[in-house]
Design an enzyme around this catalytic site. Structure first.
Site, PDB file in Angstrom:
ATOM      1  CD  GLU A 202      46.512  39.032  37.121  1.00 48.17           C
ATOM      2  OE1 GLU A 202      47.497  39.670  36.700  1.00 48.17           O
ATOM      3  OE2 GLU A 202      46.212  37.911  36.697  1.00 48.17           O
ATOM      4  CD  GLU A 273      43.118  36.532  33.906  1.00 51.21           C
ATOM      5  OE1 GLU A 273      44.293  36.139  33.665  1.00 51.21           O
ATOM      6  OE2 GLU A 273      42.792  37.735  33.925  1.00 51.21           O
TER       7      GLU A 273
END
Length: 830
Positions: A202, A273
């Site tokens: 991320e 995710e």
């Protein structure tokens, strides 16, 4: 809702589209056979194209789930993996936790819960693949985001950017892990299960903060990973500009709506995710996510983004043992995942997703190889079709959250439930609906098996309040930064000073302390004067204003600064500072003339920690006393023993009578607790704390708690966790399960391993009131077959699992013709 005229037009459009798609798919299907025929015999390889990951020449539709090996125990791994496989998963995904493996620079730990190789070998043994997220920054609500704290001491280092010091250490660790995997032959081309790896995590969320040092770091990390030559693809999540050949992937709740898609037509759409709930933090109520919403999101990602890899974060959350949880995060992690904290199946989520996986895989051929088209049936209804020469699958979507929509698709009319997606095999037969839950529900209960309520069974040790002795671990006139001083090896740092007081007026004295910390406790001359704490949503300074009394002359001031986990994310983590900022004493009525406190000294940690009184050996050297009335006092160590519960059910401690602290079982920390920090609903964020059975001994076990705030240990109980009540309601018009031999809708009931159905609390074939079924009350509606209870008991009592078809002849005939009926059952497992 589509009108009749619109439905006819839609039917014509769809039929024409299907014919065109079938024709268009012919060449693609032939190409598929050619590609499959050209596979190199016996060669194992992983590649990818714009539709999917390709294993040995075949595109694969893959469902994955996150399990983190340090958040469970090796003894739990085989059962967790087996349940994941039965739930329809193909892949287990995990982070690699740098600070767990290299807690001290150059000293590595791959033992016990950190035995990464053993974990991967167990996954392989059960026939599943591995997605390995090396990071090595992971976030993951894990302390310091997985980075080892010793990195802060590296000269001229700036984390996660184009900084030579950081890159050198990052590359060294990533290379070590890759070489370990290679040495153990765990990458797929070597015969192992690892089919994909992730570098960084991320990064786009912080990249801009590093200005010109951000983009070069992304390119460097990508090149470094590729140059390690693992033989499998690499990915970067939430990195839209991931350099070729790195695959950019999506994280989030609704990637079917938010994901911009692969940054190249040659890369597949991967969802790394899909959040099964939201991680809990102290002081907040738990936020769950329904099985229907999860299934809707998965199906939408597949149909809109041509997604071929979906990973659930988490599939099993587990436990943040010890001090590994990040700031304010509870010890229990993603308890509402398909496998709960203890490894029990969480229903109906687990079973509903299992049905979804089966429905999608049944149509893998057209999804991975077919031509695609989409159609609109209204403002909030749409259809998506994937077709080859011989196979076809359709997804009918209703985005309306409140209304059923009726549409005609092909020659059939379909009722679309509110906010749901219906999957049609061969574009005709309804095989799954995301909004229709036919899976059983379960009610998990904690059964008290031992109360530790006798005063003589408890001992206490009062943590000494340090003053300002001649020798201290840190001395100086400045206020030392918390983490740099403790090296993040303890939550606790004492700030100690002395104040010479001369009475010169009237009015209440007030101690003012500002701290960048999670909790602050203050003591004057060994007497507790007050505490203050922050919260997850307000991570800034906390301010203590406590009325105090001082004696003439010298007074000791002892401030205990407490961290409830270290930060796990954000830019420039190495620059974060914590600890006491300033302290003063003044009279309440006076706005000026405050007296600043100087000449601070520090003590790192608590004496009980230093002496390890939570272990058997350390405990034997401490001076314990009978607790008598020593309850509800701050900074008290408590100890007792308890017997290991019989059986195999997971074991927990109920700590709802305590305040805040940490708990150890036979020297193993099962994590922090903070039950005194209530949620908006007035409940603790967590009151039950998991004790893995591996931590327990045969017979007697040592239990030690460090209580910061004050509690009553006599009310602590030892419990076992199990699903005692299961219930389900299935309509006679429901779609039969793809995973059952039954060709009709049916109730499927199953108790957890080691238990069987001991009672049928309620059973009705008719129109029972579904909103009261969970309670087990009499829910009979106006229509009820009298044989319902007899039929269900005959099929289920004494068995671990049973199946009862929802068919009128099974119950002696139709009790009320013309009324849609369901079979509703509440069963007890024991």
């Amino acid at each position: 809702m589509t009108g009749a005229g619109d439905a006819t037009v839609a039917a014509v459009v769809v039929l024409a589209a299907l014919a065109a798609l079938a024709a268009a798919g012919t060449g693609r299907a032939r190409g598929t056979e050619e590609e499959r025929g050209n596979r190199t015999a016996g060669r194992r390889e992983v590649t990818y194209d714009g539709r999917a990951l390709i294993l040995d020449g075949a595109r694969r539709m893959l469902f994955s789930g996150d399990m983190h090996y340090p958040r469970s125990t090796p003894e739990m791994w085989p059962d967790l993996i087996a349940k994941a496989k039965k739930g329809g998963l193909d892949v287990i995904q995990t982070y690699v936790f740098w600070n767990a493996h290299e807690p001290v620079q150059g000293q590595y730990n791959f033992e016990g819960r950190y035995d990464l190789v053993k974990f991967i070998r167990e996954i392989h043994a059960q026939g599943l693949y591995v997605s390995l997220r090396l990071g090595p920054f992971v976030e993951s609500e894990w302390k310091y985001g997985g980075l080892p704290f010793w990195l802060r001491g590296i000269p001229n280092i700036t984390f996660r950017c184009d900084n030579e010091a950081f890159k050198r250490h990052m590359q060294k660790f990533v290379t070590k892990i890759v070489n370990l995997m290679k040495d153990e032959r765990l990458f797929y081309p070597q015969g192992g299960p690892i089919i994909i790896s992730q570098i960084e995590n991320e990064y786009k969320l912080v990249e801009a903060a590093f200005h010109s040092k951000g983009p070069p770091y992304v390119r460097w990390a990508a090149a470094m990973a590729v140059n390690l030559q693992t033989g499998v693809p690499w990915m970067m999540c939430k990195q839209d500009d991931a350099p070729d050949p790195i695959i950019n992937t999506c994280n989030g709740l609704i990637c079917g709506e938010t994901f911009l898609g692969p940054n190249s037509p040659n890369k597949p759409a991967l969802w790394t995710e899909n959040w099964t709930s939201r991680y809990p933090v102290y002081g907040q109520d738990r936020r769950s996510r329904s099985a229907a919403d999860l299934a809707f999101a998965v199906a939408l990602f597949i149909l809109r983004k041509k997604g071929s890899f979906v990973n659930y974060y988490m599939y099993h959350g587990g436990t943040n043992f010890g001090r590994f949880a990040s700031s304010y995060v509870t010890t229990s992690y993603y308890d509402g995942a398909p496998l709960d904290e203890y490894g029990l199946i969480w229903q109906p989520t687990w079973a509903h997703l299992r049905e979804l996986h089966a429905a999608v895989k049944q149509s893998a051929e057209p999804l991975l190889w077919g031509a695609y088209s989409n159609h609109s049936f209204g403002q909030q209804q749409e259809g998506h079709v994937f077709a080859t020469e011989s196979e076809c699958v359709a997804f009918l979507v209703n985005f309306d959250k409140h209304k059923i929509s009726t549409i005609q698709f092909g020659e059939e009319v379909f009722q679309l439930a509110p906010k749901s997606i219906s999957i049609l095999s061969q574009c005709r037969e309804l095989i799954f609906q995301t909004g229709k839950i036919n899976a059983q529900h379960g009610l998990r209960t904690a059964q008290v098996v031992q109360s530790i309520n006798h005063v003589d069974r408890w001992k206490f040790f009062k943590e000494p309040i340090p003053t300002v002795p001649s020798k201290m671990s840190h001395v100086g006139n400045q206020l030392h930064e918390h983490l740099s001083t403790t090296k993040d090896e303890t939550d606790y740092l004492w700030y100690l000073s002395a104040h010479n007081y001369k009475r010169n007026g009237n009015g209440q004295l007030v101690l003012n302390v500002e701290a960048h910390a999670h909790i602050l406790h203050a003591f004057i001359n060994d007497d507790y004067v007050g505490s203050v704490h922050g919260s997850h949503d307000k991570p800034g300074n906390i301010v203590l204003k406590a009325p105090i009394s001082l004696r003439e002359g010298r007074n000791s001031i002892s401030l205990l600064c407490v961290m409830v986990g270290s930060p796990d994310s954000g830019a420039y983590m190495e620059r974060r500072t914590f600890g006491v900022q300033r302290a003063s004493i003044k009279r309440r009525q006076q706005k000026s003339h405050s007296t600043g406190i100087e000449h601070w000294k520090n003590q790192v940690g608590l004496s009980g920690e230093t002496n390890k009184i939570y272990t058997s050996e350390g405990s034997s050297h401490a001076e314990w006393s009978t607790i008598d009335k020593s309850m509800h006092l701050p900074l008290i160590w408590y100890k007792t023993t308890f017997d290991t519960p019989w059986g195999n059910d997971p074991v927990t401690l109920n700590l709802s009578s305590m305040g805040k602290g940490e708990v150890w079982i036979n020297g193993e920390s099962i994590g922090r607790y903070w039950v005194s920090f209530k949620t908006p609903s007035g409940q603790p964020s967590q009151s039950l704390y998991h004790i893995p059975r591996y931590f327990l001994k045969t017979g007697e076990n040592l239990l030690v708690l460090m209580e910061e705030i004050g509690g009553d240990p006599r009310q602590i109980t030892v419990n076992t966790m199990s699903v005692t009540r299961i219930y389900s309601s299935v309509s006679e018009t429901s779609t039969p399960s793809l995973l059952s031999r039954e060709k009709h809708p049916a109730i499927h009931l199953r108790c957890q391993k080691g238990k069987h159905i001991t009672d049928i609390e309620f059973a009705s074939y008719g129109n029972s009131h579904e909103d009261c079924i969970e309670s087990g009350k009499n829910c009979h509606g106006s229509c009820h077959a009298e044989m319902s209870e007899f039929v269900v008991k005959n099929a289920c009592l004494g068995r671990r699992k049973c199946v009862v078809p929802v068919r009128a002849p099974k119950f002696g005939g139709d009790p009320c013709p013309g009324i849609e009926k369901s079979l509703s059952v509440v069963a007890i497992c024991g």
